[in-house]
Scaffold this motif. Structure first.
Motif, PDB file in Angstrom:
ATOM      1  N   GLU A   1       1.060  -0.734   0.065  1.00 63.54           N
ATOM      2  CA  GLU A   1      -0.305  -0.132  -0.262  1.00 63.54           C
ATOM      3  C   GLU A   1       0.801   1.219  -0.023  1.00 63.54           C
ATOM      4  O   GLU A   1       0.925   2.487  -0.638  1.00 63.54           O
ATOM      5  CB  GLU A   1      -0.434   0.203   1.327  1.00 63.54           C
ATOM      6  CG  GLU A   1      -1.991   1.041   1.377  1.00 63.54           C
ATOM      7  CD  GLU A   1      -2.354   1.504   0.495  1.00 63.54           C
ATOM      8  OE1 GLU A   1      -3.063   2.732  -0.572  1.00 63.54           O
ATOM      9  OE2 GLU A   1      -2.998   0.762  -0.261  1.00 63.54           O
ATOM     10  N   ALA A   2       1.887   0.898   1.087  1.00 65.02           N
ATOM     11  CA  ALA A   2       2.794   2.238   0.732  1.00 65.02           C
ATOM     12  C   ALA A   2       3.629   2.692  -0.406  1.00 65.02           C
ATOM     13  O   ALA A   2       3.654   3.948  -1.227  1.00 65.02           O
ATOM     14  CB  ALA A   2       3.819   2.200   1.440  1.00 65.02           C
ATOM     15  N   CYS A   3       3.688   1.469  -1.348  1.00 69.12           N
ATOM     16  CA  CYS A   3       4.275   1.598  -2.888  1.00 69.12           C
ATOM     17  C   CYS A   3       3.185   2.153  -4.125  1.00 69.12           C
ATOM     18  O   CYS A   3       4.057   3.515  -4.332  1.00 69.12           O
ATOM     19  CB  CYS A   3       5.086   0.237  -3.854  1.00 69.12           C
ATOM     20  SG  CYS A   3       6.176  -0.201  -2.139  1.00 69.12           S
ATOM     21  N   SER A   4       2.319   1.940  -3.287  1.00 69.13           N
ATOM     22  CA  SER A   4       1.194   1.985  -4.586  1.00 69.13           C
ATOM     23  C   SER A   4       0.706   3.731  -3.736  1.00 69.13           C
ATOM     24  O   SER A   4       0.909   4.141  -5.101  1.00 69.13           O
ATOM     25  CB  SER A   4      -0.105   1.779  -4.200  1.00 69.13           C
ATOM     26  OG  SER A   4      -1.308   2.140  -4.739  1.00 69.13           O
ATOM     27  N   ARG A   5       0.956   3.665  -2.671  1.00 65.31           N
ATOM     28  CA  ARG A   5       0.580   5.411  -2.480  1.00 65.31           C
ATOM     29  C   ARG A   5       1.675   6.460  -3.341  1.00 65.31           C
ATOM     30  O   ARG A   5       1.603   7.536  -3.518  1.00 65.31           O
ATOM     31  CB  ARG A   5       0.498   5.612  -1.289  1.00 65.31           C
ATOM     32  CG  ARG A   5      -0.518   4.990  -0.824  1.00 65.31           C
ATOM     33  CD  ARG A   5      -1.486   5.938   1.075  1.00 65.31           C
ATOM     34  NE  ARG A   5      -0.064   5.505   2.362  1.00 65.31           N
ATOM     35  CZ  ARG A   5       0.441   4.705   2.123  1.00 65.31           C
ATOM     36  NH1 ARG A   5      -0.826   3.219   2.672  1.00 65.31           N
ATOM     37  NH2 ARG A   5       1.281   4.432   3.856  1.00 65.31           N
ATOM     38  N   LEU A   6       3.425   5.659  -2.641  1.00 65.96           N
ATOM     39  CA  LEU A   6       4.246   7.149  -3.187  1.00 65.96           C
ATOM     40  C   LEU A   6       4.350   7.089  -4.976  1.00 65.96           C
ATOM     41  O   LEU A   6       4.137   7.895  -5.463  1.00 65.96           O
ATOM     42  CB  LEU A   6       5.830   6.010  -3.132  1.00 65.96           C
ATOM     43  CG  LEU A   6       5.625   5.819  -1.296  1.00 65.96           C
ATOM     44  CD1 LEU A   6       6.648   4.964  -1.281  1.00 65.96           C
ATOM     45  CD2 LEU A   6       6.123   7.658  -0.766  1.00 65.96           C
ATOM     46  N   GLY A   7       4.262   5.739  -5.376  1.00 62.68           N
ATOM     47  CA  GLY A   7       3.481   6.150  -7.145  1.00 62.68           C
ATOM     48  C   GLY A   7       2.767   7.202  -7.461  1.00 62.68           C
ATOM     49  O   GLY A   7       2.992   7.317  -8.694  1.00 62.68           O
ATOM     50  N   ASP A   8       1.508   7.297  -6.623  1.00 60.06           N
ATOM     51  CA  ASP A   8       0.596   7.736  -6.932  1.00 60.06           C
ATOM     52  C   ASP A   8       0.695   9.545  -6.727  1.00 60.06           C
ATOM     53  O   ASP A   8       1.153   9.993  -7.644  1.00 60.06           O
ATOM     54  CB  ASP A   8      -0.723   7.946  -5.765  1.00 60.06           C
ATOM     55  CG  ASP A   8      -2.343   7.701  -6.505  1.00 60.06           C
ATOM     56  OD1 ASP A   8      -2.392   8.186  -7.725  1.00 60.06           O
ATOM     57  OD2 ASP A   8      -2.465   8.981  -6.097  1.00 60.06           O
ATOM     58  N   ARG A   9       1.758   9.434  -5.956  1.00 60.72           N
ATOM     59  CA  ARG A   9       2.290  10.844  -5.470  1.00 60.72           C
ATOM     60  C   ARG A   9       3.406  11.476  -7.110  1.00 60.72           C
ATOM     61  O   ARG A   9       3.019  12.211  -6.988  1.00 60.72           O
ATOM     62  CB  ARG A   9       2.834  10.856  -4.174  1.00 60.72           C
ATOM     63  CG  ARG A   9       4.165  12.240  -3.817  1.00 60.72           C
ATOM     64  CD  ARG A   9       4.440  11.991  -2.626  1.00 60.72           C
ATOM     65  NE  ARG A   9       5.069  13.593  -2.818  1.00 60.72           N
ATOM     66  CZ  ARG A   9       5.887  13.837  -1.500  1.00 60.72           C
ATOM     67  NH1 ARG A   9       6.720  12.657  -0.536  1.00 60.72           N
ATOM     68  NH2 ARG A   9       6.571  14.792  -1.296  1.00 60.72           N
TER      69      ARG A   9
ATOM     70  N   GLY B   1       3.685   1.351  -8.315  1.00 60.88           N
ATOM     71  CA  GLY B   1       3.297   1.566  -7.070  1.00 60.88           C
ATOM     72  C   GLY B   1       4.512  -0.052  -6.983  1.00 60.88           C
ATOM     73  O   GLY B   1       4.495  -0.691  -5.910  1.00 60.88           O
ATOM     74  N   ASP B   2       5.548  -0.080  -8.273  1.00 63.77           N
ATOM     75  CA  ASP B   2       5.968  -1.880  -8.361  1.00 63.77           C
ATOM     76  C   ASP B   2       7.273  -1.441  -7.061  1.00 63.77           C
ATOM     77  O   ASP B   2       8.264  -0.647  -7.507  1.00 63.77           O
ATOM     78  CB  ASP B   2       7.131  -1.296  -9.372  1.00 63.77           C
ATOM     79  CG  ASP B   2       7.905  -3.512  -9.809  1.00 63.77           C
ATOM     80  OD1 ASP B   2       8.241  -3.342  -8.872  1.00 63.77           O
ATOM     81  OD2 ASP B   2       7.715  -3.551 -10.900  1.00 63.77           O
ATOM     82  N   SER B   3       7.408  -1.928  -5.739  1.00 60.74           N
ATOM     83  CA  SER B   3       8.045  -2.102  -5.014  1.00 60.74           C
ATOM     84  C   SER B   3       9.480  -2.833  -5.609  1.00 60.74           C
ATOM     85  O   SER B   3      10.978  -2.701  -4.751  1.00 60.74           O
ATOM     86  CB  SER B   3       8.093  -3.113  -3.898  1.00 60.74           C
ATOM     87  OG  SER B   3       7.301  -4.730  -4.295  1.00 60.74           O
ATOM     88  N   GLY B   4       9.680  -2.876  -6.775  1.00 53.66           N
ATOM     89  CA  GLY B   4      11.452  -3.936  -7.027  1.00 53.66           C
ATOM     90  C   GLY B   4      12.264  -2.597  -7.847  1.00 53.66           C
ATOM     91  O   GLY B   4      13.043  -2.555  -7.923  1.00 53.66           O
TER      92      GLY B   4
END
Length: 65
Positions: A7-15, A47-50
């Motif tokens: 979820e954090a990765c997704s939020r950062l990507g959205d930002r 939001g790809d965590s890789g």
């Protein structure tokens, strides 16, 4: 990987996506600014965590976020 991290990765990507669009930049334009391939930037926005923290920070710096 925990759901909180996903979820954090997704939020950062959205930002990143919102900041890029607020500046009316395409992924290709951002690619030329921060010298990160547009497919990697797309992965970051999804939001790809890789994607490395360095890529994230470079994109933020390029967008002056």
């Amino acid at each position: 990987m925990s759901s909180a991290i996903v979820e954090a990765c997704s939020r950062l990507g959205d930002r990143i996506r919102r900041a890029r669009k607020a500046q009316k930049l395409t992924l290709l334009q951002l690619e030329s600014i921060c010298r990160i391939h547009h497919t990697t930037l797309g992965r970051l926005e999804r939001g790809d965590s890789g994607v490395s923290l360095g890529v994230f920070l470079t994109a933020l710096e390029s967008l002056e976020e």
